[in-house]
Design a protein around this motif. Structure first.
Motif, PDB file in Angstrom:
ATOM      1  N   LYS A  85       1.693  20.423  77.424  1.00  0.00           N
ATOM      2  CA  LYS A  85       1.405  20.892  76.064  1.00  0.00           C
ATOM      3  C   LYS A  85      -0.063  21.293  75.973  1.00  0.00           C
ATOM      4  CE  LYS A  85       4.901  18.039  73.734  1.00  0.00           C
ATOM      5  NZ  LYS A  85       5.152  17.064  72.635  1.00  0.00           N
ATOM      6  N   SER A 115       1.382  25.233  72.045  1.00  0.00           N
ATOM      7  CA  SER A 115       2.295  25.857  73.006  1.00  0.00           C
ATOM      8  C   SER A 115       2.694  24.817  74.041  1.00  0.00           C
ATOM      9  CB  SER A 115       1.624  27.043  73.719  1.00  0.00           C
ATOM     10  OG  SER A 115       1.243  28.030  72.796  1.00  0.00           O
ATOM     11  N   GLN A 116       3.749  25.104  74.796  1.00  0.00           N
ATOM     12  CA  GLN A 116       4.144  24.180  75.850  1.00  0.00           C
ATOM     13  C   GLN A 116       4.975  24.888  76.910  1.00  0.00           C
ATOM     14  OE1 GLN A 116       6.486  21.231  73.597  1.00  0.00           O
ATOM     15  NE2 GLN A 116       8.341  22.062  74.526  1.00  0.00           N
ATOM     16  N   ASN A 117       4.942  24.319  78.101  1.00  0.00           N
ATOM     17  CA  ASN A 117       5.798  24.754  79.200  1.00  0.00           C
ATOM     18  C   ASN A 117       6.563  23.531  79.688  1.00  0.00           C
ATOM     19  OD1 ASN A 117       3.219  26.747  79.564  1.00  0.00           O
ATOM     20  ND2 ASN A 117       5.116  27.756  80.096  1.00  0.00           N
ATOM     21  N   GLN A 161      -2.794  27.842  68.277  1.00  0.00           N
ATOM     22  CA  GLN A 161      -1.367  27.558  68.096  1.00  0.00           C
ATOM     23  C   GLN A 161      -0.881  26.606  69.187  1.00  0.00           C
ATOM     24  OE1 GLN A 161       0.405  28.749  65.418  1.00  0.00           O
ATOM     25  NE2 GLN A 161      -1.578  29.576  64.768  1.00  0.00           N
ATOM     26  N   ASN A 220      -3.044  23.853  73.281  1.00  0.00           N
ATOM     27  CA  ASN A 220      -3.304  24.754  72.154  1.00  0.00           C
ATOM     28  C   ASN A 220      -3.831  26.071  72.685  1.00  0.00           C
ATOM     29  OD1 ASN A 220      -2.501  22.856  70.360  1.00  0.00           O
ATOM     30  ND2 ASN A 220      -4.536  22.415  69.520  1.00  0.00           N
ATOM     31  N   PHE A 224       1.872  33.494  78.594  1.00  0.00           N
ATOM     32  CA  PHE A 224       1.359  33.516  77.234  1.00  0.00           C
ATOM     33  C   PHE A 224       2.017  34.649  76.443  1.00  0.00           C
ATOM     34  CE2 PHE A 224      -2.989  31.792  78.852  1.00  0.00           C
ATOM     35  CZ  PHE A 224      -2.397  30.563  79.087  1.00  0.00           C
ATOM     36  N   PRO A 225       2.158  34.492  75.117  1.00  0.00           N
ATOM     37  CA  PRO A 225       2.732  35.568  74.294  1.00  0.00           C
ATOM     38  C   PRO A 225       1.905  36.852  74.398  1.00  0.00           C
ATOM     39  CG  PRO A 225       2.544  33.519  73.046  1.00  0.00           C
ATOM     40  CD  PRO A 225       1.814  33.300  74.326  1.00  0.00           C
TER      41      PRO A 225
END
Length: 801
Positions: free
Chosen positions: A518, A526-528, A524, A520, A268-269
């Protein structure tokens, strides 16, 4: 009459036919294959049947069972359970040797092995194989646990089924030996292997250190489960391994097609990770059954499980964010709650809760976890306050599947974080609670401290919930993927997410596929994403197929239990078909092997021998001990009283404590308890709180923190810092606010003297720093003065202010 004392004897002077257990572990990256060999010998003068009830990891896929008698080798088949039992009984009545391996109907981590019609002087060697994934720990280690301890499981009143008593003895009296060796291989170098048991030195088999072996030192005492922590030199990376189908299996079936195992490690960011949630409803459910009075480790009698849990609740309550809601439940044969419903977290509610926590003892009897969970789920959820449930238990319950089904049914309204405390905690229960509740499981064994593991889970709980999770496959034309594992319901930073899928069809040209997860995160998208080769890996055998089959079997079993009573046999039939096809055990099937070349008809019953299993209870008097009821397999009626914390064996029959001088507690019989009405009471009705012994310095300082995050400048703080009130007040900068000064001193002390326990206090320190920011406290002068007073050199930036 002279008693024949040749060979090993049970407490009833009966020979024990199990002589030794040999375990070989092979780890490939994060998948383990375990082969156990059990060696039996009948030294009696009559044929006998030996029954051994033992634990396995709750998520293990048992995939092979065979027996060797002399030069004869028999491989067992998986069959529908009732059919397997009938074949076993028929074989015994015909004088044939037979072997039956079946899973408990109540808990998937307990198995029963019956070795039948072993002639006098004959030996038998039983081989059992299972595969399992290894869980990732907070420090990136992979945890393997070989359950060597089976504590009696508490079976609540009203449970269905016929039971057979688990035969348990204290660890020191286990009459067979155990040898254990592990071979680890990975694309990445193995940096170290740690264990709670004594190991021989680690040996590398290759110069790049990607292969290693380790063995258990001789003389294992059976006083603990054998736990290995395996560390690789590089961080875990996303992987996808494709395994070819079985050549003899039909195309289009699970075993006939290729299967892919995808392992994802989401990152995660940092911006998201640094902004922990400031809302939520936190419900803590604490086991207060008699066994929680046992010592937390094998080496110290000082700290008990319940006292460690009290200290952990202190840290949790101090770390909660202002504005959230909370409540604390505790359970045994009855359950209690501190507040009638969850209350807003503030100074008043926190102090009231802490006062009640200090008085909590292991005095509530049995382990009736189902009723408090039902009560929690009946409480309406609080709008915009996501419910987070923390369950602390030594995991010794018999109705595991019923409990897990309840959590799954309510999975949409909460996340469940579970903690297995002590040796012998049910891995099926602890892992199942977290898996079905979209949370995270932790085990606290040996000398582990509970606090850092629980605080890590609180960090997970405070992470923003990942929502709208979907999996998309991008495969060549003519190739498709059918997901076999249940939908992913929870994703946590750095924790592995596993996906199993059946690959159907072929492509003449393209050799690569892609899978995208995918979701949220904090609002936001997000995906891996992971690209992988479709060419099957070599030398994996059918390991991935069996793990995939186990995953699908467990999902179908849950579905079958939810449909039970609807006259729908379709799901059960699917489980049996998949179990037989894959060779992986289930709750509806069993492994059966019959030596058809053996035997003559036997007249009269076989001598029956229960193989004792080690249980972990120190010799101590427990204030309240719960009633242990037997596990479901088949056979005899349960005994009416449970013997706990014993220094003498519990061999599945009533013991005369006055004659045998057993140091133990015997709880009232289940017949008496069944007449008592189940009760719920509030802790506010309790008597005065007994005084607790002084806490260690860290917990002393933490106990002084206010709910807002600040500390007060008083004599208690000065004492916790190892100073006098005069010294603390004299060193305060003239312009500094007293609470700001006190809070900065506390933070300096934590950073200066307790960095080794940072995981335990980091969240409450962040709350203190946030309080200082809200006060616009610059703090530079206070930090300098505080360092001088405490003899530290902590930088202001490291305090987060």
């Amino acid at each position: 009459m002279m008693v024949n004392c040749c060979g090993l004897l049970s407490a009833q002077k009966e020979p024990v036919p199990l002589k030794s257990i040999e375990v070989e572990l092979q780890v490939r990256d994060h998948v383990a294959t375990v082969v156990s060999t059990l060696n039996y010998e009948n030294k009696e003068d009559k044929p006998l049947e030996a029954v051994f009830v033992f634990p396995l990891p709750g998520d293990a896929a048992v995939c092979h069972f065979s027996a060797k008698i002399g030069q004869t080798h028999i491989v067992a088949e998986v069959k529908e359970k009732q059919q397997a039992r009938e074949e076993y009984d028929d074989a015994l009545s015909s004088g044939q040797q037979a072997f039956l391996l079946e899973e408990s109907e109540q808990s998937p981590d307990i198995f029963s092995l019956s070795v039948g019609s072993l002639p006098p002087g004959e030996s038998a060697s039983i081989r059992l194989e299972y595969v399992t994934e290894l869980a990732v720990q907070a420090d990136d280690g992979l945890r393997f646990c070989l359950p060597a301890v089976l504590n009696p499981r508490y079976q609540p009143q009203g449970s269905e089924g016929v039971s057979v008593q688990v035969t348990s003895v204290p660890a020191s009296l286990v009459p067979y030996s155990l040898s254990f060796s592990a071979r680890v291989s990975s694309p990445r170098p193995v940096s170290k292997i740690e264990s709670n048991s004594s190991l021989e030195p680690l040996q590398y088999l290759s110069t790049d250190q990607t292969q290693a072996v380790v063995k258990l030192a001789s003389g294992h005492k059976f006083d603990r489960d054998i736990e290995l922590l395996i560390y690789y030199k590089e961080a875990h990376q996303p992987t996808a391994v494709v395994e070819a189908g079985q050549a003899s299996a039909k195309s289009g079936t699970l075993m006939g097609d290729a299967v892919v195992m995808v392992s994802l490690y989401p990152e995660f960011p940092q911006s998201v990770m640094s902004s922990l949630a400031s809302c939520g409803e936190f419900v803590f459910l604490l086991d207060r059954s008699g066994s929680m009075d046992c010592s937390t480790s094998n080496s110290t009698e000082q700290e008990t499980r319940i006292s460690s849990a009290r200290d952990t609740l202190l840290l949790l309550l101090k770390s909660l964010p202002m504005g959230c809601y909370f409540n604390i439940y505790s359970f045994g044969s009855t359950f209690e709650h501190i507040f009638p419903k969850s209350v807003e977290y503030n100074e008043k509610s926190m102090e009231e809760a802490l006062k009640k926590v200090e008085g909590m003892q292991a005095d509530l009897g049995g382990t009736e976890i189902l009723e408090p969970l039902q009560h929690i789920y009946k409480q309406p959820c609080i709008p915009k306050q996501p419910r987070q449930l923390f369950v602390f238990t030594d995991g010794e319950v018999g109705n595991t599947k019923e409990v897990i089904d309840l959590v799954k049914k309510n999975a949409g309204s909460h996340r469940c974080f579970s903690f297995g405390i002590g040796e012998g905690a049910s891995s099926a229960l602890i892992n199942g609670l977290a898996k079905e509740g979209g949370g995270h499981a932790q085990f606290i064994t040996g000398t582990d401290r509970m606090q850092p593991k629980v605080m890590q889970s609180l960090r997970f709980a405070l992470q923003p919930a990942v929502e709208n999770i979907s999996v998309k496959w991008d495969l060549p034309k003519g190739v498709s993927a059918s997901v076999l594992s249940p939908p992913i319901t929870a994703i946590f930073q750095g924790q592995r997410s596993l996906i199993y899928a059946q690959i159907t069809g072929q492509s003449s040209k393209a050799t690569e596929g892609c899978v995208t997860v995918k979701y949220n995160l904090a609002g936001q998208p997000s995906q891996n994403q992971l690209n992988f080769h479709l060419k099957p890996a070599e030398n994996t055998g059918l390991t991935i197929h069996r793990l995939a089959a186990r995953t699908q079997i467990r999902s179908l079993e849950v579905e079958e239990r939810s449909d039970r009573g609807k006259q729908n046999e379709g799901v059960k039939k699917k489980v049996v078909e998949l179990s037989v096809q894959s060779g992986v055990s289930s709750s509806f099937t069993a492994f059966i092997a019959v030596n058809k070349d053996s035997g003559e008809s036997i007249h009269g019953p076989l001598a029956h021998r229960n193989i004792p299993t080690p249980m972990h209870y120190p010799v101590m008097m427990s204030k309240s001990v719960r009633n242990s009821r037997p596990l479901m397999f088949r056979g005899s009626a349960p005994v009416s009283a449970a013997v706990r914390c014993c220094s003498a064996p519990m061999m599945g029959r009533s013991l005369d404590a006055s004659k045998k001088k057993i140091l133990c507690s015997v709880q009232e019989s289940s017949d008496v308890r069944m007449k008592k009405k189940f009760s719920v009471r509030s802790l506010s009705e309790e008597a005065a709180v007994p005084q607790q012994p002084p806490r260690d310095p860290l917990l002393h300082l933490v106990s002084l923190q206010k709910a807002s995050g600040c500390w007060m400048l008083d004599a208690s703080l000065a004492s916790a810092l190892g100073k006098t009130s005069k010294e603390v007040e004299k060193s305060k900068p003239a312009s500094a606010n007293e609470e700001v000064w006190a809070t900065i001193l506390a933070l300096i002390w934590l950073h200066g003297f307790k960095m080794d326990a940072k995981e335990e206090w980091e969240l409450l320190a962040m709350k203190a720093a946030s309080w200082l920011h809200a006060k616009n406290a610059c703090g530079t002068e206070c930090v300098e003065a505080g360092n001088l007073l405490l003899g530290c050199s902590v930088q202001k930036d490291s305090l987060g202010i």
